[in-house]
Enzyme design. Sequence first.
Site, PDB file in Angstrom:
ATOM      1  N   HIS A  66       0.799  -1.233   0.000  1.00  0.00           N
ATOM      2  CA  HIS A  66       0.000   0.000   0.000  1.00  0.00           C
ATOM      3  C   HIS A  66       0.831   1.283   0.000  1.00  0.00           C
ATOM      4  O   HIS A  66       0.284   2.354  -0.248  1.00  0.00           O
ATOM      5  CB  HIS A  66      -0.943   0.014   1.203  1.00  0.00           C
ATOM      6  N   HIS A  81       1.254   6.758  -0.946  1.00  0.00           N
ATOM      7  CA  HIS A  81       0.400   5.962  -0.063  1.00  0.00           C
ATOM      8  C   HIS A  81      -0.922   5.708  -0.778  1.00  0.00           C
ATOM      9  O   HIS A  81      -1.719   6.624  -0.967  1.00  0.00           O
ATOM     10  CB  HIS A  81       0.169   6.721   1.247  1.00  0.00           C
TER      11      HIS A  81
END
Length: 160
Positions: A66, A81
């Site tokens: 992620h 992110h």
Amino acid sequence: MGLFSKKTKELEIIAPVDGEIIALDQVEDEVFSQKMLGDGIAIKPTAGNFVAPIAGKLVTVFPTGHAYGIKSIHGIEMLLHIGMDTVSLNGKGFNIKVKQDDNIKQGDLLCEVDLAVLKAEKVPSLDTPIVFTPETMSGKTITIVKTGKVKQGEVIAIIK
């Protein structure tokens, strides 16, 4: 230095994915919206292949896929992110294509993300911040050069 060689002091940031540019303060997570991790820009992705916004060394590749930390040759460090609370998925929906400590070029594929899986898992948001660590930005400024809809690979910001 030769007559035609030019060392650029600018760092171009490209869109890591197709989507829509949003201001960092619009991200649905106060850690990012309040710039606790640094200033930057965000994108609401409409596709699932994410590429490196800058060239450099991958200093962080989260095992869950992620988030990615990249340090440029300019010494600037950034964090990409993907989505909010996506760490809780433990990698579900993420197919990582790189390893920590890899040297990467701008535009190299970082990961493939199944956005349908993320939506099905009801993550709070797909907002994808691109933030630059304050320690590495001293004396530098970010200029946003693109707003609205963007295609992967388009220049979205410049750091000087």
